[in-house]
Design a protein around this motif. Structure first.
Motif, PDB file in Angstrom:
ATOM      1  N   CYS A   1      -3.906  -9.372 -74.071  1.00 22.69           N
ATOM      2  CA  CYS A   1      -5.301  -8.950 -73.935  1.00 22.69           C
ATOM      3  C   CYS A   1      -6.184 -10.168 -74.227  1.00 22.69           C
ATOM      4  O   CYS A   1      -7.036 -10.526 -73.423  1.00 22.69           O
ATOM      5  CB  CYS A   1      -5.593  -7.811 -74.899  1.00 22.69           C
TER       6      CYS A   1
ATOM      7  N   ARG B   1      -2.692 -13.482 -67.377  1.00 16.84           N
ATOM      8  CA  ARG B   1      -3.985 -12.991 -67.844  1.00 16.84           C
ATOM      9  C   ARG B   1      -4.135 -13.335 -69.331  1.00 16.84           C
ATOM     10  O   ARG B   1      -3.158 -13.555 -70.042  1.00 16.84           O
ATOM     11  CB  ARG B   1      -4.146 -11.484 -67.640  1.00 16.84           C
TER      12      ARG B   1
ATOM     13  N   LYS C   1     -14.183 -12.073 -75.004  1.00 18.19           N
ATOM     14  CA  LYS C   1     -13.789 -10.665 -75.046  1.00 18.19           C
ATOM     15  C   LYS C   1     -14.996  -9.740 -75.204  1.00 18.19           C
ATOM     16  O   LYS C   1     -15.814  -9.939 -76.094  1.00 18.19           O
ATOM     17  CB  LYS C   1     -12.843 -10.410 -76.232  1.00 18.19           C
TER      18      LYS C   1
ATOM     19  N   HIS D   1      -4.775  -0.578 -69.750  1.00 15.24           N
ATOM     20  CA  HIS D   1      -6.009   0.075 -70.176  1.00 15.24           C
ATOM     21  C   HIS D   1      -6.058   1.512 -69.663  1.00 15.24           C
ATOM     22  O   HIS D   1      -6.647   2.380 -70.296  1.00 15.24           O
ATOM     23  CB  HIS D   1      -7.231  -0.721 -69.707  1.00 15.24           C
TER      24      HIS D   1
ATOM     25  N   GLU E   1      -0.764  -5.771 -69.892  1.00 16.94           N
ATOM     26  CA  GLU E   1      -0.852  -6.547 -71.132  1.00 16.94           C
ATOM     27  C   GLU E   1       0.528  -6.714 -71.769  1.00 16.94           C
ATOM     28  O   GLU E   1       1.263  -5.738 -71.951  1.00 16.94           O
ATOM     29  CB  GLU E   1      -1.850  -5.894 -72.088  1.00 16.94           C
TER      30      GLU E   1
ATOM     31  N   ASP F   1      -5.834  -4.717 -78.548  1.00 19.11           N
ATOM     32  CA  ASP F   1      -5.044  -3.882 -77.625  1.00 19.11           C
ATOM     33  C   ASP F   1      -3.525  -3.952 -77.813  1.00 19.11           C
ATOM     34  O   ASP F   1      -2.767  -3.759 -76.844  1.00 19.11           O
ATOM     35  CB  ASP F   1      -5.415  -4.220 -76.169  1.00 19.11           C
TER      36      ASP F   1
ATOM     37  N   GLN G   1      -1.238  -0.999 -76.583  1.00 20.82           N
ATOM     38  CA  GLN G   1      -0.927  -0.808 -75.157  1.00 20.82           C
ATOM     39  C   GLN G   1      -0.199  -2.011 -74.571  1.00 20.82           C
ATOM     40  O   GLN G   1       0.032  -2.066 -73.355  1.00 20.82           O
ATOM     41  CB  GLN G   1      -2.208  -0.512 -74.362  1.00 20.82           C
TER      42      GLN G   1
HETATM   43 MN    MN Z   1      -7.355  -5.438 -73.264  1.00 23.80          MN
END
Ligand code: MN
Ligand code: PEP
Length: 337
Positions: A102, A126, A131, A272, A298, A309, A312
């Protein structure tokens, strides 16, 4: 546009509306039924100011025929747009796999992530340096230092870098390091930012706002396209509903629906979209089966220690397993990774 007049509308109102249609540069064709008269306004209705005909006398409703977004529409361009940025190709039968943490947290974290995801088959890295966090007290990203670390990871692996730009004033610095500019869900309707992205030469990954309709997503893309940048990917990342068992609700019907409306490639974010690591792999496979041109997920070397995050994020072995499944579904869909 179709102008539907009220029942038994007086002739003078019909004549008035015919003139109004002409004054907008459209050609009126009058269809008289037994009870109602309908005026078909032929021409490019998108140049006519919206709402002007609705307020006319004896007008019941005005139905648009063309989509309000013009450049994004399949009506304008029938062949699919393929987005290319270094190692990443999205669309036209090529599946983009964008993976990584993330947030960029350290050189060790981002470089290890880049090597691991590349080995498992990802085609881009990524990682957020700027952020957009719900709370001002949460980790806000390493900013330019994070961008430099992403560039280091690219230099080591050859993976294209996808990273978010949260404000128009950061566009120059983010474009200097990024291969793809991500516009986050919270900024989907930040029109000045969209225009600024449209003036760059970097492809854009535009995420759907959690409360935005698909038409609003397409109109947001239109801002970027209209400013001159044709390299736009749309990203379904889940919407807010009454459901609470997932962080957001991930509507995969968005994928075939968008393919029926636009030539732009469609990416799905099951991280997400679900907010729970155990649900991500299945939704990634489902996204590919639904016809997605790319996925963004992620992945973190140690999700328990992630600064954002983590709940996830997948571990490296979990991502590797996900890719095994995704490759099978991609092959069934005739998609190349
Ligand atoms: Mn994220
Ligand atoms: C992200 O990709 O980390 C992110 C913040 O996503 P979204 O804008 O979809 O919430």
């Amino acid at each position: 546009m179709i102008v539907v007049m009220r029942r038994n509308a007086p002739e003078q109102d019909i004549q008035h509306m015919i003139k109004q249609v002409e004054s907008l540069g459209l050609k009126p064709t009058v269809l008289r039924g037994t009870e109602r008269t309908v005026i078909a306004a032929i021409g490019d209705e998108r140049n006519a100011p919206a709402g002007i005909l609705e307020s006319g006398p004896s007008v019941d409703e005005v139905l648009p025929v063309l989509a309000p977004y013009k450049i994004a529409s399949l009506e304008t361009k029938a062949e699919p747009t393929v987005v290319r940025a270094g190692s990443l190709t999205v669309g036209g039968g090529r599946l983009g796999v964008i993976a990584g943490p993330c947030s960029v947290e350290s050189e060790e974290q981002i470089v290890a992530s880049a090597h691991a995801i590349k080995k498992s088959g990802a085609t881009a890295l990524r990682g957020g340096a700027f952020k957009p966090r719900t709370s001002p007290y949460s980790f806000q990203g390493l900013k330019e230092e994070g961008l430099k670390l992403l560039a280091t990871a690219r230099a080591e692996t050859g993976l294209a870098v996808v990273t978010e730009v949260v404000a128009a004033e950061d566009i120059d610095v983010v474009s200097e390091y990024a291969d793809v500019l991500q516009v986050g869900a919270r900024n989907m309707q930040n029109y000045r930012l969209l225009e600024a992205c449209g003036r760059t030469h970097r492809p854009v990954l535009l995420k759907r706002g959690p409360s935005a309709t698909i038409e609003e997503l397409l109109l947001a893309a239109e801002y970027i396209l209209d400013a001159g940048n044709q390299q736009v990917m749309l990203c379904e990342r889940g919407i807010r509903t009454f459901e609470a068992h997932t962080r957001f609700t991930l509507p995969l019907a968005t994928v075939p629906y968008l393919h029926a409306k636009t030539h732009l490639p469609v990416v799905v974010d099951p991280s997400h979209g679900t907010g729970h690591t155990p649900l991500v792999a299945a939704m990634a496979r489902a996204a590919i089966a639904a016809g997605a041109d790319g996925i963004i997920v992620e992945v973190h070397p140690n999700p328990e220690k992630a600064l954002s995050d983590g709940y996830q994020s997948m571990t490296f072995p979990q991502f590797d397993d996900m890719m095994t499944g995704c490759r099978k579904v991609a092959a069934a869909m005739d998609m190349q990774i």
